[in-house]
Structure formats: structure tokens, C-alpha cells
Design an enzyme around this catalytic site. Sequence first.
Site, PDB file in Angstrom:
ATOM      1  N   TYR A 141      -2.231 -10.319   6.997  1.00  0.00           N
ATOM      2  CA  TYR A 141      -2.511 -11.647   6.441  1.00  0.00           C
ATOM      3  C   TYR A 141      -2.741 -12.695   7.526  1.00  0.00           C
ATOM      4  CZ  TYR A 141      -1.025  -9.831   1.871  1.00  0.00           C
ATOM      5  OH  TYR A 141      -0.910  -9.104   0.709  1.00  0.00           O
ATOM      6  N   LYS A 192       2.571   3.411   6.467  1.00  0.00           N
ATOM      7  CA  LYS A 192       1.455   4.316   6.204  1.00  0.00           C
ATOM      8  C   LYS A 192       1.146   4.967   7.548  1.00  0.00           C
ATOM      9  CE  LYS A 192      -1.795   5.873   3.363  1.00  0.00           C
ATOM     10  NZ  LYS A 192      -1.542   6.653   2.136  1.00  0.00           N
ATOM     11  N   ASP A 224       2.277   4.741  -0.554  1.00  0.00           N
ATOM     12  CA  ASP A 224       1.786   5.243  -1.847  1.00  0.00           C
ATOM     13  C   ASP A 224       2.904   5.966  -2.584  1.00  0.00           C
ATOM     14  OD1 ASP A 224       1.563   6.935   0.345  1.00  0.00           O
ATOM     15  OD2 ASP A 224      -0.163   8.035  -0.420  1.00  0.00           O
ATOM     16  N   ASP A 248       4.294  -7.475  -0.197  1.00  0.00           N
ATOM     17  CA  ASP A 248       3.726  -8.349  -1.225  1.00  0.00           C
ATOM     18  C   ASP A 248       3.559  -7.557  -2.518  1.00  0.00           C
ATOM     19  OD1 ASP A 248       2.407 -10.345  -2.565  1.00  0.00           O
ATOM     20  OD2 ASP A 248       0.618 -10.344  -1.291  1.00  0.00           O
ATOM     21  N   ASP A 252       6.391  -7.296  -5.987  1.00  0.00           N
ATOM     22  CA  ASP A 252       5.972  -7.690  -7.339  1.00  0.00           C
ATOM     23  C   ASP A 252       6.175  -6.543  -8.316  1.00  0.00           C
ATOM     24  OD1 ASP A 252       5.350 -10.255  -6.716  1.00  0.00           O
ATOM     25  OD2 ASP A 252       3.297 -10.186  -7.483  1.00  0.00           O
TER      26      ASP A 252
END
Length: 364
Positions: A141, A192, A224, A248, A252
Site C-alpha cells: 500500500y 506467501k 490462501d 486488510d 475483514d
Amino acid sequence: MSKNILILPGDGIGPEIVHEAVKVLATLRDHHGLDVELDEALVGGAAYDAAGHPLPEATLALAREADAILLGAVGGPKWEPLEISVRPEKGLLGLRSELGLFANLRPAILYPQLADASTLKPEVVSGLDIMIVRELTGGIYFGQPRGVRELENGEREGFNTLVYRESEIERIMKVAMEIAGKRGGRVCSVDKANVLECTELWREVAIRIGRDHPEIELSHMYVDNAAMQLVRAPKQFDVMVTTNMFGDILSDCAAMLTGSIGMLPSASLDENGRGMYEPIHGSAPDIAGQGVANPLATILSVAMMLRYSLNEGELADRVERAVEQVLDDGLRTPDILSPGATEVGTEAMGDAVVTALLQDPGHH
Ligand code: NAD
């Protein structure tokens, strides 16, 4: 020494829910020996209206002085037409970056009393208690270079950069380890590493920091798989620590396991444990001003503040016990209402928590 708390009500339901959380703080101050001084300032759309900027200098100055900040929420349709640089959300982002709040703590707790609120089977989620620690000021980000460029053939190409320094990984890992030490003693680092070199480094540093914390059980999971496991068997996790973008998304997802957005607090901490505390939900313009918003996420944010910035773990426990008590008593705001429960508004819910706090037998 007295601790300084800055109250930033913000927009929409922000002022309504923060008002109830301030009652809780005032109760702790007046009856439980909490030594705090409260200041209040404008942020978000309210600040834009009054001062022409979502994060006025005066607010930022108070924020820098504060030991902890309690924020309601910012934003709303009224300010959506504004230019991006002065939108309410800029107030929040500005506070995070100006104060160096790099560690975002997002608990996903499902009180057994509310197990029906989840879309998952009650036995999968009832009693869920996960803490997601998300890196908040680095990663893709913020990484440079970024942008959209035109290739020689005229086609456009968008690009962002995933970048983490060892020091950034180290400090977020240390936060995760310390928090796990106060909870279930387990950290799952999500990466990852099979595809992204940057998160291969993430894993390497995690292992190194893990060696300094032999009392913590450290595991690693690809993102994943973590997403699958969160939905399949979420109670296997204690603390999850991950990058800005993975965090992020996963936080959620974890929040929605509980099905009750009005119940979830969050914290964003700096290197010295100073922090900003806020509910994870937004300013809910659809119900603002109606006195029906659920103040419990904001009240539980106060509990996090007590635990993580004010070193008042016992008072944090009290606030959490008081919230459980009102749920046990069957009180529900409309967002968590279930058959047989007693519907109450924002203010009555806040009052009930204050009463439960005062009646807690541990009270001195
Ligand atoms: P939202 O979280 O405000 O609302 C989503 C839904 O949940 C709405 O139906 C709302 O009524 C309900 N809800 C949220 N909090 C509740 C509570 N405490 N009690 C009962 N019901 C509650 O998300 P949104 O509608 O996508 O966004 C509304 C505004 O909030 C936008 O301007 C957005 O930019 C802003 N926002 C701010 C923050 C923040 O300040 N941290 C976070 C998310 C969104």
C-alpha cells in the site's frame, strides 16, 4: 502520573457511540481510580466543516501529546464530492502515518450469546477469539515505485511494489509475540513465501524473532490456506500476524465470522505502545442521529486502550465483563437483536454497561 486521552468523535454515529464510551471512561475515573484527563477535538468531515481540513493542525498537535486516542468514525455522503486530499478518510490516514501507528490489532471475538449472528454454524464460531495483527504502515500500500504507465505499444500498465525492510518485519513480529504472551501463547505468521520473495524474508525474520520468544508457539501459513482455515475452523487460531494487504483482507473476513460489526474494536499502536482505538465499523450514515447505533465496539475499544496503552489490564477485564453482563441480561441494540431479547438504544446500552461496571463485585 495522569494519562492524557484524546477523544475524536468524528462523523455520523461517531459522536453518539463515543459519548457512551466516554461515560465508561468517566466511570472508571470516578469510581475505579483510573487517572486520566480527557480532551476532545475534531476530525473527519466535522473538522472539514469547521476548519477546512479533516485533520486540522490543532487536532494533530493534541494527538501527538496524547497517550491514547479514542476515535468514533469518519465520513459520510455529505463529504463524498470533496477532493480526495480533504476527504474525511484523509484525517484517519493522516493520524496513522503522522503518529507512526504501524501495528493494527483487530480482534475477532464472538460472544456465545451472539453465536446466532454469524452466517457460519454456531459450533464453528461460538466462543471464537482471534487476534489479527496487521502491519499498517508498509508493504504494497505504500511501496515505491507505483503508478500507471504507458507501454511502447500504447497499452497501459499498472504497478505497485511489495516491499518490507527487516526492521519493519521485526517490530510487527515482536508486537505479535508480546500479545500472544498475554493470550493463548500461539502466533501464526501468514505469508506467501512460496511465491513472493518479500514474504520469504518475512518468514525468515519471523523465525528469527520467534527464537527470542521460546515460550510462544510459532507457526506459518500461506495466505490462501489461511483464508480457507479462517472459514473452515477459525477457532484453531490465537494470534495471526501478517502484512498490510493480507491483513486488510483476512481481518475483514475474520470480523464477518462474528456477524456483528457493531461489536468489534481495534487498536493501532506505535513503537512505544501509544495508540489509537476505534470500532472497526464506519460512520453508519444510514442510522446516524437515530439513537440506535451499537456502542459496544467503541466501549470494547476503551478496554483495548486500557490493556495496551494504559497498562490497566484489570480495568480492561472489568469493562469486558460488564459488556458480557449486559449481553447475558439480554440487552441488544437492533443490529444484534434476536428473538426473546430486549431491544435498547445507544444510550440505554451505554447506561447498562456503566451500571454493570459499578455492580461488578471486584469494584473498590
Ligand atoms: P459502515 O460500517 O458505516 O456501515 C455498514 C453497515 O453496518 C450499515 O448498515 C450500518 O448501519 C451498520 N453499522 C455500522 N456500525 C454500526 C453500529 N455501531 N451499530 C449498528 N449498526 C452499525 O460502512 P459503510 O456504510 O460502508 O460506510 C459509511 C461511511 O463510513 C463511509 O463514509 C465510509 O467511508 C466510512 N467509513 C469509515 C470508517 C472509519 O472511520 N474507520 C470505516 C469504514 C467506513
